[in-house]
Design a protein around this motif. Structure first.
Motif, PDB file in Angstrom:
ATOM      1  N   TRP A  73       0.826  -1.209   0.000  1.00  0.00           N
ATOM      2  CA  TRP A  73       0.000   0.000   0.000  1.00  0.00           C
ATOM      3  C   TRP A  73       0.858   1.256   0.000  1.00  0.00           C
ATOM      4  O   TRP A  73       0.584   2.203  -0.738  1.00  0.00           O
ATOM      5  N   SER A  74       1.910   1.273   0.819  1.00  0.00           N
ATOM      6  CA  SER A  74       2.776   2.451   0.855  1.00  0.00           C
ATOM      7  C   SER A  74       3.553   2.597  -0.446  1.00  0.00           C
ATOM      8  O   SER A  74       3.766   3.713  -0.931  1.00  0.00           O
TER       9      SER A  74
ATOM     10  N   LEU B  99      -0.526   7.244   5.544  1.00  0.00           N
ATOM     11  CA  LEU B  99      -1.062   6.073   6.253  1.00  0.00           C
ATOM     12  C   LEU B  99      -0.199   4.833   6.019  1.00  0.00           C
ATOM     13  O   LEU B  99       0.097   4.086   6.948  1.00  0.00           O
ATOM     14  N   GLY B 100       0.172   4.609   4.756  1.00  0.00           N
ATOM     15  CA  GLY B 100       0.957   3.426   4.442  1.00  0.00           C
ATOM     16  C   GLY B 100       2.300   3.407   5.149  1.00  0.00           C
ATOM     17  O   GLY B 100       2.704   2.389   5.720  1.00  0.00           O
TER      18      GLY B 100
ATOM     19  N   ALA C  54       3.047   4.895   7.826  1.00  0.00           N
ATOM     20  CA  ALA C  54       2.858   4.816   9.268  1.00  0.00           C
ATOM     21  C   ALA C  54       2.571   3.395   9.730  1.00  0.00           C
ATOM     22  O   ALA C  54       2.966   3.007  10.844  1.00  0.00           O
ATOM     23  N   TYR C  55       1.903   2.599   8.892  1.00  0.00           N
ATOM     24  CA  TYR C  55       1.452   1.277   9.325  1.00  0.00           C
ATOM     25  C   TYR C  55       2.214   0.112   8.698  1.00  0.00           C
ATOM     26  O   TYR C  55       2.104  -1.016   9.166  1.00  0.00           O
ATOM     27  N   GLU C  56       2.953   0.355   7.631  1.00  0.00           N
ATOM     28  CA  GLU C  56       3.732  -0.713   7.011  1.00  0.00           C
ATOM     29  C   GLU C  56       5.219  -0.480   7.261  1.00  0.00           C
ATOM     30  O   GLU C  56       5.694   0.655   7.162  1.00  0.00           O
ATOM     31  N   PRO C  57       5.967  -1.530   7.575  1.00  0.00           N
ATOM     32  CA  PRO C  57       7.396  -1.349   7.837  1.00  0.00           C
ATOM     33  C   PRO C  57       8.156  -0.915   6.591  1.00  0.00           C
ATOM     34  O   PRO C  57       7.804  -1.298   5.479  1.00  0.00           O
TER      35      PRO C  57
END
Length: 318
Positions: A68-69, A230-231, A233-236
Motif C-alpha cells: 500500500w505504501s 497512512l501506508g 505509518a502502518y507498514e514497515p
C-alpha cells in the motif's frame, strides 16, 4: 507492479496542433501509412518497454516498502513530477468536460492497475504476473471497440486472439498450468487498465498525451498524499538500493514517462493497433525477470517470442 491506423476506421484517434485541426483526415492519413504511423508506433513501443520493467521494479520496491505504501508513494512522486512539468509549461486547467475522462484514467492507470498488480506480486512471481498482462492487448482492443465504436477487421481480431493465446499458453506452461491466488487481482487490473488506456487515448485527441497522464496524476495527488502518510505509518520500511531504484523507476519511468509516450503513440495510431504492441510486453518482462531478479527463463521463450512478433506484425497491417 504493468500503454493505432488502418485497424481503426473512421474513429481513429489523432493528436494535432489546434491550428491544424480544421481539415479532418482519413484514417489512412492519420495512422495507416507514412512517418506519422511510424513515429506513433515507435512511441507506443517505447511505452511498452517502460511498462515491461514495471513488475521487476515493483518486486524490487517491495523489498523496502509494503504494497500500500509503495503504490501511494509511487503515485505521489509521479504526481510531483507531472505537476512540475505542468507548472513549468504554464498549462491551463483542462476544460470541465474532460475531468470525467481524466478521472477514469486516474482510477484505471494511476490507482487501480498499480495497486492490484502490486498486491498480486506479494504472492506471485513477476513471470507469473506476465501471464495476465499478456491478455491486456486483447482487453484494451475490446474495451476500445465498445467505447469508441471502432470496428477492426476480422484479420485484426484473429491475430490479436492468436497473440494472446500464444502468450497465455507460454506463461501457463512455464508456471505448470496453475493459477496463483493473486490472479484475481491481476484479472481485475486488466479491466481497469484497459478502461484507463481507452479513455486516455480518447482524451489524447484534444490534449497532448503528457497532459492526459499529468492531470490524471495531479487529480490523484490528495489521495496519494493521504495514502502515503497512512501506508508509511502502518507498514514497515526497510530502505535498500533495490527498493529505492524500484520506486524511482515505477514513479518516473513507468507511471509518468511510460504513459506519456504511450498515450502520444496511441493518439497517432489508434487504441486497438497500439494495444497489440503490448503482446511483446510479457516476454520482455520475462527477460527482465531473468536479468534483474534471477528468475529462470523457459527454453520455449524464443519460439514464443517469434510467434508473438508475427502476430504483432499482422495486427499492424490489418
Amino acid at each position: 507492479m504493468t500503454a493505432q491506423n488502418s485497424a481503426t476506421p473512421h474513429t481513429a484517434i489523432a493528436v494535432e496542433h489546434p491550428a491544424r485541426r480544421s481539415a479532418p483526415r482519413g484514417p489512412r492519413e492519420r495512422g495507416g501509412l507514412g512517418g506519422r504511423a511510424t513515429g506513433g508506433t515507435a512511441l507506443a513501443g517505447l511505452g511498452v518497454v517502460a511498462f515491461s520493467l514495471t513488475f521487476p521494479a515493483t518486486a524490487w520496491g517491495l523489498e523496502s516498502f509494503g504494497p500500500w505504501s509503495f503504490v501511494a508513494v509511487r503515485s505521489l512522486l509521479a504526481a510531483l513530477i507531472a505537476g512540475a512539468f505542468l507548472l513549468a509549461g504554464r498549462v491551463p486547467l483542462p476544460a470541465r468536460a474532460h475531468w470525467a475522462g481524466l478521472a477514469v484514467v486516474a482510477a484505471g492507470v494511476v490507482v487501480g492497475f498499480p495497486l492490484l498488480t502490486t498486491l498480486a506480486l506479494t504472492t506471485s512471481t513477476t513471470s507469473h504476473a506476465a501471464v495476465v498482462v499478456g491478455l491486456l492487448p486483447l482487453t484494451t482492443a475490446a474495451v476500445s471497440a465498445l467505447r469508441t465504436g471502432a470496428r477492426p477487421s476480422r484479420r485484426f481480431w484473429g491475430a490479436a486472439v492468436a497473440g494472446a493465446a500464444v502468450v497465455l499458453g507460454f506463461a501457463l506452461t512455464r508456471s505448470g498450468g496453475a493459477l496463483s491466488a493473486g490472479d484475481g487481482y491481476l484479472f481485475g487490473a486488466l479491466l481497469v487498465c484497459a478502461a484507463g488506456y481507452t479513455e486516455g487515448g480518447r482524451l489524447a485527441r484534444v490534449l497532448p498525451g503528457w497532459q492526459v497522464i499529468g492531470w490524471a496524476l495531479v487529480l490523484c495527488m490528495p489521495l496519494s498524499l493521504a495514502g502515503s502518510a497512512l501506508g508509511l505509518a502502518y507498514e514497515p520500511v526497510h530502505l535498500t538500493g533495490h527498493g529505492l531504484a524500484g520506486l524511482i523507476w515505477a514513479a518516473a519511468g513507468s507511471t509518468f514517462l511510460g504513459l506519456y509516450v504511450w498515450y502520444r503513440g496511441m493518439a497517432e495510431i489508434g487504441a486497438p493497433r497500439a494495444s497489440q504492441l503490448q503482446l511483446a510486453q510479457p516476454l520482455l518482462t520475462l527477460v527482465w525477470s531473468v536479468a534483474l531478479l534471477g528468475e529462470h527463463l523457459s527454453p520455449a521463450a524464443p519460439a514464443a517470442a517469434c510467434a508473438v512478433l508475427v502476430c504483432i506484425a499482422v495486427t499492424q497491417r490489418a
